[in-house]
Design an enzyme around this catalytic site. Structure first.
Site, mmCIF file in Angstrom:
data_model
loop_
_atom_site.group_PDB
_atom_site.id
_atom_site.type_symbol
_atom_site.label_atom_id
_atom_site.label_comp_id
_atom_site.label_asym_id
_atom_site.label_seq_id
_atom_site.Cartn_x
_atom_site.Cartn_y
_atom_site.Cartn_z
ATOM 1 N N ASP A 88 -64.828 40.421 7.883
ATOM 2 C CA ASP A 88 -64.711 40.411 6.428
ATOM 3 C C ASP A 88 -63.558 41.273 5.935
ATOM 4 O OD1 ASP A 88 -65.243 39.934 3.806
ATOM 5 O OD2 ASP A 88 -66.951 41.297 3.676
ATOM 6 N N ASP A 270 -59.647 36.723 1.423
ATOM 7 C CA ASP A 270 -60.945 37.226 1.870
ATOM 8 C C ASP A 270 -61.515 36.324 2.967
ATOM 9 O OD1 ASP A 270 -63.461 38.257 2.171
ATOM 10 O OD2 ASP A 270 -64.141 37.816 0.136
#
Ligand code: NAG
Ligand code: NAG
Ligand code: NAG
Ligand code: NAG
Length: 395
Positions: A88, A270
């Protein structure tokens, strides 16, 4: 995943349905080496590879899990217990315990701090420990601060997160030390000499099965075997709140001949967000350009009528002076994945969705996993920049 702050704009980030994402058991063996597409004979590959190998860098496999997230197998403790945790770049805390429980060993040191992080979807809270983290057999980080998730939501099928976002996103996640920054995995890898520069290289690809180890991440550099041509860099944006993340400015986006993003706007890159989200007004322009397309509230996905599919156009992002074009195929969910996504069989869904607000927030798009399945991505802390490159699976 987007880490949200109580004090910041609240983003209603719609995520794909995880309802049908059954818990999957993956190989827990730490696999060394590299997977994914290999590109032979790039003109500058030899030179760049030499540059890569000068510093210390390690490439580990990454798994496209349930089509909606990428995980890595990471060990915690000694002897290590292996966890499949989400890769992440939109958050910076590292934690385990949402699937497989945290197994404490002699290397696990409680810090006495509580931890609580809220994401665009989901949250976790629990206690913070210092422990040993094994990325690869010869890449063991000591004294890494990690969370033990005791309460959590929306971590179906995964054991936690490895946070590759900027360290500022860890602020205000501990209690009582609310003003403490938590050194990230990359921060500690650098300070412990495991890498020589804080660069993360990300190679994702469209999945061929429910759990497809078709990706790779490189800690400490870029892997020139995993992309084509040159990397196009753009500085991390100064626009709030994207500047807290791996934020960049897109300078234009078009769908075919239609302008969708009409100038320079900030958003984030992201890996932990599945789809590609754009501001609602821009999304309307995109949807209106596809005859009969509509937004399906139950899945959070665009639905595209079959008769419009053959007329679809490329969606082009202009970033750092380069054009990164998603072909029609790259905008569409393969129909044989509908069931896994909790979607209606037979309908054609797409990957570009509305972010939940009109443009002008300073975080007007999220370039998520489905974009990075088509382009190599580089997150370069040392030079405060993000890079993209074409790959063998761009088209
Ligand atoms: C964690 O934070 C969320 C959102 O700020 C809050 O609703 C929740 O009560 C907190 N949980 C704990 C255990 O502190
Ligand atoms: C371990 O890390 C914590 C912060 O995560 C830091 O405060 C502490 O000084 C470190 N200890 C050592 C021995 O490096
Ligand atoms: C980036 O986008 C924001 C709007 O989101 C704009 O205000 C800013 O000027 C842009 N920065 C650059 C360098 O173009
Ligand atoms: C989707 O839901 C929102 C509110 O939850 C509603 O305002 C909107 O009309 C719905 N759209 C469709 C197409 O049903």
């Amino acid at each position: 995943m987007l880490r949200t702050f109580a004090s910041s704009v609240i983003l209603a980030v719609v995520s794909a349905s995880f309802a049908n994402a059954a818990v999957t058991t993956l190989s827990l063996d730490p696999v060394q080496g590299r997977t994914g597409a290999y590109m032979q004979g790039a003109p500058d590959a030899g030179r760049a590879r030499a540059a890569l190998m000068k510093g210390r860098a390690t490439t580990i496999p990454a798994t496209n899990l349930a089509y909606v997230q990428y995980t890595a197998s990471v060990g915690v403790g000694s002897p290590a217990t292996y966890y499949n945790i989400v890769i992440d770049t939109g958050s910076s805390n590292t934690f385990v315990g949402t699937g497989k429980k945290y197994v404490r060993t002699s290397t696990s040191i409680p810090t006495g701090q509580e931890v609580n992080v809220t994401y665009g979807t989901g949250f976790f809270s629990g206690y913070e420990y210092l422990d040993q983290v094994t990325i690869a057999p010869d890449f063991v980080i000591t004294n890494q601060s990690i969370g033990d998730a005791l309460e959590y939501a929306d971590f179906e099928g995964v054991d936690g997160i490895i946070g590759f976002g900027p360290v500022d996103l860890t602020l205000d996640t501990l209690y009582p030390d609310v003003n403490a920054e938590i050194p990230t995995v990359m921060n500690n890898a650098l300070s412990q000499g495991l890498i020589s520069t804080e660069i993360l290289g990300v190679s994702f690809a469209p999945a061929n099965s429910y759990s497809d180890t078709n990706g790779a991440i490189t800690l400490g550099g870029i892997d020139t075997d995993l992309y084509l041509g040159d990397i196009t860099y753009t500085p991390v944006t100064t626009t709030y709140p994207s500047n807290y993340y791996w934020g960049v400015n897109v300078t234009l986006a078009t769908y075919g001949e239609t302008t969708v993003i009409p100038g320079s706007y900030a958003g984030i890159v992201d890996t932990g967000t599945t789809l590609i989200y754009i501001a609602d007004n821009w999304y309307s322009t995109y949807q209106d350009s596809i005859p009969g397309a509509y937004y399906d509230n139950s899945t959070g996905l665009i639905v595209i009528p079959e008769q419009s599919v053959e007329y679809m156009q490329p969606f082009n992002f202009e970033i750092g002076g380069g054009i990164f074009s998603l072909s029609p195929e790259a905008q569409l969910l393969p129909k044989d994945q509908n069931e896994a996504w909790g979607a209606e069989p037979g309908l054609q869904y797409g990957y570009i969705g509305p972010i939940g607000e009109d443009s002008g927030t300073g975080l007007d798009f999220i370039i998520g996993q489905k974009f990075m399945e088509r382009f190599y991505a580089v997150f370069d802390t040392a030079h405060n920049q993000v890079g993209f490159a074409y790959t063998t699976h761009t088209d």
